[in-house]
Scaffold this active site. Structure first.
Site, PDB file in Angstrom:
ATOM      1  CD  GLU A 159      -2.824  -1.297   2.384  1.00  0.00           C
ATOM      2  OE1 GLU A 159      -2.760  -0.404   3.244  1.00  0.00           O
ATOM      3  OE2 GLU A 159      -3.579  -2.276   2.485  1.00  0.00           O
ATOM      4  CD  GLU A 264      -5.083  -7.705   1.817  1.00  0.00           C
ATOM      5  OE1 GLU A 264      -5.930  -6.988   2.396  1.00  0.00           O
ATOM      6  OE2 GLU A 264      -3.863  -7.475   1.850  1.00  0.00           O
TER       7      GLU A 264
END
Length: 373
Positions: A159, A264
């Site tokens: 991220e 995810e």
């Protein structure tokens, strides 16, 4: 005539049994998808330590890959500089090895869930660039070396890029600039030259993010630094992103000669105040209208939710040559982080196994996808 009728009945029953057996010949997700890609899930501490035995039974039966949900994040592995805590991650890796799973480490470098000491000196000021490099190297080397040859792939950096393609203004970026990403990948490769290395992010279908992440991949490859895949966190809902957007992202990333990992995955049925996001720092206050399904899902929502899962898996199968693994973010609805994000205290239904540890009908339908010609 009576004997003929009985014979016909027996034959009908035999054909029926054979057909039923054929439909259910593959009884698990991992068996059904074994020739397509790894099918995985994230493991929480109760599952890792065996106190959630019902979830463990599902994991063993259904999944061929596991990833650490939290226990391999730096704040847990190295809460104080030089003081490592490996008890939980050791158990996680042992579980994967015992059950012959493809084990993923998550995550080595992330701006969140990181110990406060990492960026500061004894006076509380930002450390110099050389100090941060040394701390990154020490952390990555210690963790990756401990599980060398056992953990098969690492989310090296997590991220780091915003939706518009700009770099997140984390301390890693503020102190080291863009170079912190190549450094992290190089440190990880040095610690275990055989491990697969990935960049992982959410909202990865945004055009700006695709452009910058692709550039990162190209830069690493041009410098001879290993990168094997881009992790596409699939925190999706019933509307966003479109399948077309997601497919375009897969094709863009894999055009750089890397695989895609769906890292995810869950499909939320709940309304979001801002669209899709997975930034854990983003929270909003509870509002009853944001929690409409406390007593269960209406049938039309169940249907929409199932179709959404099927559409994504059809896409994954279409591009199976480009996809290394598909990993669900959790096992059952009751443990999903989506019950508390972005609004705490909600009731969501994002995973294929319900709050009673039972497979929802979607599991059989996903299995049947692999049986279609």
């Amino acid at each position: 005539m009576k004997k003929i009728a009985i014979l016909l009945g027996v034959l009908t029953l035999a054909v029926s049994c054979k057909t039923s057996s054929t439909v259910s010949s593959k009884g698990s997700l991992k068996d059904s998808y074994k020739n397509n890609f790894y099918i995985g899930t994230a493991m929480s501490l109760p599952q890792i330590h065996g106190t959630d035995a019902k979830s463990d039974d599902i994991i063993k039966k259904q999944f061929s890959s596991i990833v650490a949900e939290n226990c391999m994040k730096s704040m847990f592995l190295q809460p104080q500089e030089g003081q490592f805590f490996f008890d939980d991650s050791d158990k996680f890796v042992e579980f994967g090895e015992k059950n012959k799973m493809f084990i993923i480490g998550h995550t080595l470098i992330w701006h969140s869930q990181l110990p406060k000491w990492f960026f500061t000196d004894k006076d509380g000021k930002d450390v110099l660039a050389e100090v941060l490099k040394e701390r990154m190297k020490n952390h990555i080397s210690a963790v990756v070396t401990r599980y060398k040859g056992r953990v098969k792939g690492w989310d090296v950096v997590n991220e780091a890029i915003m939706e518009d393609g700009s770099y997140r203004k984390s301390k890693f970026y503020e102190i080291l600039g863009e170079e912190f990403i190549p450094l992290a990948f190089q440190y990880a490769h040095d610690a275990d030259p055989e491990a697969e290395l990935y960049y992982n992010d959410y909202n990865e279908w945004h055009t700006g993010k695709i452009k910058t992440v692709s550039k990162i991949v190209q830069t690493l490859k041009s410098r001879g630094i290993r990168i094997d895949g881009v992790g596409m966190q699939a925190h999706v809902d019933l509307k966003s992103p479109s399948i077309e957007e997601y497919e375009k992202a897969i094709l863009e990333y894999t055009s750089n000669d890397v695989k895609v990992n769906i890292t995810e995955l869950e499909v939320s049925v709940l309304p979001s105040p801002w669209g899709t996001s997975a930034n854990i720092a983003d929270r909003v206050e509870y509002d009853a209208k944001m929690n409409p399904y406390t007593k269960g899902l209406p049938e039309y929502v169940k249907t929409e939710w199932e179709n959404r899962y099927l559409d994504f898996f059809k896409l994954f199968l279409k591009h199976q040559d480009k996809i290394r693994r598909v990993t669900l973010w959790g096992v059952t609805d009751n443990q999903s982080w989506k019950n508390d994000f972005p609004v705490k205290g909600r009731t969501d239904y994002p995973l294929p196994f319900d709050r009673n540890y039972q497979a929802k009908p979607i599991v059989k339908k996903l299995i049947q996808l692999t049986e279609e010609k």
